[in-house]
Each structure stands twice: as structure tokens, then as C-alpha cells.
Design a protein around this motif. Structure first.
Motif, mmCIF file in Angstrom:
data_model
loop_
_atom_site.group_PDB
_atom_site.id
_atom_site.type_symbol
_atom_site.label_atom_id
_atom_site.label_comp_id
_atom_site.label_asym_id
_atom_site.label_seq_id
_atom_site.Cartn_x
_atom_site.Cartn_y
_atom_site.Cartn_z
ATOM 1 N N GLY A 152 -3.477 -55.016 -17.461
ATOM 2 C CA GLY A 152 -4.089 -55.044 -16.410
ATOM 3 C C GLY A 152 -5.191 -56.095 -16.073
ATOM 4 N N LYS A 153 -5.958 -56.288 -17.261
ATOM 5 C CA LYS A 153 -6.847 -57.357 -17.065
ATOM 6 C C LYS A 153 -6.486 -58.711 -17.108
ATOM 7 N N ARG A 159 -10.306 -54.239 -13.804
ATOM 8 C CA ARG A 159 -11.437 -53.972 -14.518
ATOM 9 C C ARG A 159 -11.106 -53.582 -16.030
ATOM 10 N N LEU A 160 -12.129 -54.238 -17.194
ATOM 11 C CA LEU A 160 -11.803 -53.942 -18.493
ATOM 12 C C LEU A 160 -13.245 -54.137 -18.964
ATOM 13 N N ASP A 161 -14.260 -52.981 -18.808
ATOM 14 C CA ASP A 161 -15.663 -53.052 -19.356
ATOM 15 C C ASP A 161 -15.836 -52.683 -20.791
ATOM 16 N N LYS A 162 -17.195 -52.621 -21.091
ATOM 17 C CA LYS A 162 -17.354 -52.191 -22.450
ATOM 18 C C LYS A 162 -17.024 -51.067 -22.834
ATOM 19 N N ILE A 168 -10.250 -49.126 -26.666
ATOM 20 C CA ILE A 168 -9.172 -49.689 -27.288
ATOM 21 C C ILE A 168 -9.398 -49.909 -28.652
ATOM 22 N N LEU A 169 -10.770 -50.194 -29.152
ATOM 23 C CA LEU A 169 -11.118 -50.251 -30.594
ATOM 24 C C LEU A 169 -10.784 -48.824 -31.292
ATOM 25 N N ILE A 170 -11.054 -47.854 -30.554
ATOM 26 C CA ILE A 170 -10.905 -46.474 -31.175
ATOM 27 C C ILE A 170 -9.223 -46.370 -31.421
ATOM 28 N N CYS A 171 -8.538 -46.687 -30.522
ATOM 29 C CA CYS A 171 -7.079 -46.504 -30.478
ATOM 30 C C CYS A 171 -6.406 -47.355 -31.780
ATOM 31 N N VAL A 172 -7.061 -48.532 -31.758
ATOM 32 C CA VAL A 172 -6.453 -49.532 -32.997
ATOM 33 C C VAL A 172 -6.948 -48.864 -34.204
ATOM 34 N N PHE A 173 -8.196 -48.342 -34.217
ATOM 35 C CA PHE A 173 -8.423 -47.692 -35.627
ATOM 36 C C PHE A 173 -7.499 -46.515 -35.759
ATOM 37 N N ALA A 174 -7.494 -45.653 -34.850
ATOM 38 C CA ALA A 174 -6.551 -44.532 -35.091
ATOM 39 C C ALA A 174 -5.318 -45.011 -35.632
ATOM 40 N N SER A 175 -4.641 -46.199 -34.955
ATOM 41 C CA SER A 175 -3.518 -46.538 -35.450
ATOM 42 C C SER A 175 -3.248 -46.982 -36.701
ATOM 43 N N PHE A 176 -4.227 -47.850 -37.201
ATOM 44 C CA PHE A 176 -4.437 -47.916 -38.647
ATOM 45 C C PHE A 176 -4.534 -47.062 -39.664
ATOM 46 N N ILE A 343 -8.028 -42.653 -26.004
ATOM 47 C CA ILE A 343 -7.140 -43.011 -24.550
ATOM 48 C C ILE A 343 -8.084 -42.341 -23.333
ATOM 49 N N LEU A 344 -8.708 -41.570 -23.904
ATOM 50 C CA LEU A 344 -9.336 -40.739 -22.732
ATOM 51 C C LEU A 344 -10.740 -41.640 -22.499
ATOM 52 N N THR A 345 -11.091 -42.376 -23.665
ATOM 53 C CA THR A 345 -12.551 -43.121 -23.304
ATOM 54 C C THR A 345 -12.075 -44.317 -22.570
ATOM 55 N N ILE A 346 -10.794 -44.912 -22.877
ATOM 56 C CA ILE A 346 -10.483 -46.036 -21.881
ATOM 57 C C ILE A 346 -10.160 -45.720 -20.410
ATOM 58 N N SER A 347 -9.697 -44.347 -20.262
ATOM 59 C CA SER A 347 -9.644 -44.038 -18.885
ATOM 60 C C SER A 347 -10.686 -43.305 -18.371
ATOM 61 N N MET A 348 -11.658 -42.947 -18.833
ATOM 62 C CA MET A 348 -12.838 -42.465 -18.085
ATOM 63 C C MET A 348 -14.132 -42.398 -19.030
ATOM 64 N N ASN A 349 -15.114 -42.051 -18.600
ATOM 65 C CA ASN A 349 -16.401 -41.722 -19.382
ATOM 66 C C ASN A 349 -16.207 -40.463 -19.864
ATOM 67 N N PRO A 350 -16.094 -39.769 -21.097
ATOM 68 C CA PRO A 350 -15.774 -38.454 -21.105
ATOM 69 C C PRO A 350 -16.925 -37.512 -20.912
ATOM 70 N N LEU A 351 -18.224 -38.159 -20.762
ATOM 71 C CA LEU A 351 -19.459 -37.337 -20.324
ATOM 72 C C LEU A 351 -19.189 -36.928 -18.865
ATOM 73 N N ASP A 352 -18.283 -37.744 -18.007
ATOM 74 C CA ASP A 352 -18.343 -37.287 -16.767
ATOM 75 C C ASP A 352 -17.457 -35.896 -16.484
ATOM 76 N N LEU A 353 -16.734 -35.412 -17.303
ATOM 77 C CA LEU A 353 -16.350 -34.119 -17.453
ATOM 78 C C LEU A 353 -17.247 -33.098 -17.474
ATOM 79 N N PHE A 354 -18.295 -33.387 -18.267
ATOM 80 C CA PHE A 354 -19.432 -32.334 -18.240
ATOM 81 C C PHE A 354 -20.249 -32.226 -17.026
#
Length: 368
Positions: A152-153, A159-162, A168-176, A343-354
Motif C-alpha cells: 500500500g505504501k 501511510r506506513l508509520d513507525k 511488520i517486524l513483529i510478524c517477520v520475527f514470528a514467522s522466523f 497484525i494488530l499492531t500494524i492495523s492500530m495502536n493496541p492501547l486504543d482498545l483500552f
């Protein structure tokens, strides 16, 4: 008057909250049903004539036919049945006329393009990877939201922010982490390596499909969009992909012969009918969830199939079917959970749920 206005605001806030929560529930349900679809489809490929093809004597079929043509045929049958379910649903809902009218519109053509990417390419690759490496490839294919964010970027300047990059890095780590379990002690075979590579192709294609389909579903009813997608995918798989792979074997008639045997194999078709139904359900609930809680969070919730896929494969094929090879080591399960968080972190800030929950609670307290 002021109190009436405050009551109306509270009622609207509550309605919005319920709508949001329902969207999350539908998107989570889509991840659950995708996991079930994976297990039912794989179970179907162990029954009837499929059991003969993948049996000890391989029914005289070559390694190429078993690895690619038969797997593509399974995906074609699933998507064809899924298309029938989607058409029946559109007829019941009184939307079949809209489905016909939308096919030749710009959004309809976009959905056709998305279907060609997600069905013949991603769907076939997913089934091939499952047969070659087992359910451990399911979380790898769930990298598609991360890939969609990157594409998409690149393609649409989205948008592809920090935070998203961190996800994305979390997902890559999980896949490895998940992949490492197959290669421990040198136990992995060449077939497993190839399966992992093909699973990544599925993730790439589904990520691209997500970028393309986002436009189409924004312009037309998601139920009609899904019908277009499933019909296109079914036709393309059954009448293009399977015959082309048959020709590649040097036996032009083999695809027709295998398809005829597969469609008349009663023990297997029952499972394919169920997997086709679940395919429609998972896409419908995913798109409906996206429209209610946002595409980002909806995609994250749908990505829970990285956990539910291996779980239902274990329960249905391992426990119920008594088949070996479907249990995953604890590290793989941990990796699947980490993948969902990424995946959740890519889509939104998890803290927003709280924060959302606290905002709703604060408004309720204020109203009291």
C-alpha cells in the motif's frame, strides 16, 4: 433541552460502541471460520479418490501432478462450490440482479482483478503449501496484512508509520520463530522448504489482493463483491489453472480425468461442500466486520486464522481423523500468538482498545 441533548449523545455513543463491537465480533468470527475452512478442505483431500492419489502407491501419478495439479484441483473445487453458495445467497437476498449489473462496472472489474490474484494465485499456492509442509504454513501465509501495508505504501502512497513498521517486524520475527521449528535438528526436507516458499507467495498475493479489493468493496455492496470474487476465482481455477497445469504434464486430458474423478468422489465432496460454504462465510464476515470496525482492525481480527488454522487442523485431522503430523510444537503456537499481536499492531495502536473502553466508561459515568 440540554438534558435531552445529552441523552441523545449518550444513546448515539452507545449505538456506535455496539456497532464497533459487533464489527470486531464478525471479523474475529471470520478468522475462526477461515481456520475451519483450512481444516475441512485438507480433510477432504484425504478422503475418497484423494486418499488413493496421496496414498502409498500414489495411484500412478507423478510428483508434479501430486504437488501442483491435484492441489490446484482441490482449490478449484472449493472455489467453484463457494461460488455456488455465493450465488444462492445473492438470490435469497434478492441481489442476483445487482450482481449481474455490477460485473461490467469499474468496481466490478476491480473485484475480478482481485479475485484473479487471490484465487488462482494465492488460493492455489496456499493449498499446495499445506500439502507440502502441513499446517505450520498457515501463520506464514498470515503475513499478508504486513505485506499489504508495505505494498500500500509502495503502490498507493498509503501511510506506513513507525508503529506499523514495528508491527511488520513483529510478524517477520514470528514467522522466523514458527519456521525454525521445522528446521530444528536438520529434520526439514526439501519439500518443507518449498512449502514455506510457496506459502510466502500466497501471502504476497493475498496482500496485493487486499490492496486492490479495498477500492472495489468501497464502491459496491460487499455481499455482491464477494459473489463476483468467488465466481471469478472458481471459473479461473477450474477452466484455466487446472487445464494449464494438465498441459504442462504433457497429458492434455489428465486434468479432465482427475476433475471427473474428484467431483464424483462422494466421501470427499461432503467436506468440500462444507469448506466452500465456510469460504463464503469467512469472506462475508470479514468484509462486514471491516465496514463496521474499520479495515485495519478488521484485517487484524481476521488474521487470527494464523492460530485457528493449525488448531482446527490438529482437532479435525489429528484428533478426530487420527492422522499423524498435524501437531505443532509449543514454539509454533507461541509464534502464532505473536503473529496475531503483530497484525494488530500494524492495523492500530493496541492501547486504543483500552482508551475506547475508558472513553465509553467516562461518558456513562458522566451521564449518571
Amino acid at each position: 433541552m440540554k438534558e435531552v441533548s445529552k441523552t441523545a449523545i449518550i444513546a448515539k455513543k452507545k449505538l456506535t460502541s455496539n456497532f464497533f463491537k459487533k464489527g470486531i465480533s464478525l471479523a474475529l468470527f471470520s478468522g475462526l471460520t477461515y481456520g475451519m475452512y483450512t481444516a475441512f478442505l485438507t480433510m477432504g483431500m484425504t478422503k475418497g479418490v484423494w486418499g488413493d492419489w496421496y496414498g502409498a502407491n500414489t495411484a500412478g501419478l507423478s510428483a508434479f501432478v501430486l504437488a501442483y495439479l491435484v492441489a490446484a484441483l482441490a482449490n478449484a473445487i472449493n472455489d467453484s462450490i463457494s461460488a455456488v453458495w455465493a450465488i444462492l445467497y445473492s438470490v435469497i437476498k434478492g441481489k442476483f440482479g445487482d450482481f449481474i449489473r455490477c460485473i461490467n462496472t469499474k468496481p466490478g472489474r476491480v473485484m475480478i482483478l482481485a479475485a484473479l490474484i487471490g484465487g488462482p494465485v494465492a488460493g492455489t499456492a496456499y493449498v499446495i503449501a499445506l500439502q507440502m509442509a502441513g499446517s505450520i504454513v498457515v501463520p506464514i501465509s498470515a503475513l499478508c496484512p504486513a505485506i499489504a501495508a508495505i505494498l500500500g505504501k509502495i503502490l498507493f502512497k498509503q501511510r506506513l508509520d513507525k508503529r506499523m513498521a514495528f508491527g511488520i517486524l513483529i510478524c517477520v520475527f514470528a514467522s522466523f520463530l514458527i519456521g525454525s521449528t521445522s528446521f530444528a535438528n536438520g529434520a526439514a526436507s526439501t519439500k518443507t522448504f518449498i512449502g514455506f516458499g510457496i506459502a510466502i507467495i500466497a501471502a504476497l498475493a493475498w496482500g496485493f489482493e487486499g490492496c486492490v479489493a479495498g477500492y472495489g468493496t468501497a464502491m459496491i455492496d460487499y455481499e455482491i463483491g464477494i459473489a463476483i470474487r468467488q465466481v471469478t476465482s472458481g471459473i479461473a481455477n477450474l477452466f484455466i489453472v487446472v487445464p494449464v497445469l494438465g498441459i504442462m504434464t504433457g497429458k492434455a486430458g489428465i486434468s479432465f480425468n482427475l476433475a471427473a474423478q474428484a467431483f464424483t468422489s462422494g466421501p470427499a465432496m461432503g467436506w468440500f461442500i462444507l469448506s466452500g460454504l465456510l469460504s463464503v462465510i469467512t469472506f462475508m464476515t470479514w468484509y462486514a466486520g471491516n465496514s463496521m470496525c474499520g479495515a485495519g482492525l478488521g484485517t487484524a481480527c481476521n488474521g487470527t486464522y494464523s492460530f485457528f488454522g493449525p488448531l482446527f487442523c490438529l482437532l479435525l485431522l489429528g484428533v478426530y481423523g487420527g492422522k499423524d503430523g498435524w501437531a505443532l510444537p509449543s514454539v509454533a503456537w507461541i509464534g502464532a500468538v505473536i503473529m496475531m499481536f503483530g497484525i494488530l499492531t500494524i492495523s492500530m495502536n493496541p492501547l486504543d482498545l483500552f482508551r475506547r473502553k475508558n472513553d465509553m466508561g467516562g461518558l456513562t459515568d458522566e451521564a449518571a
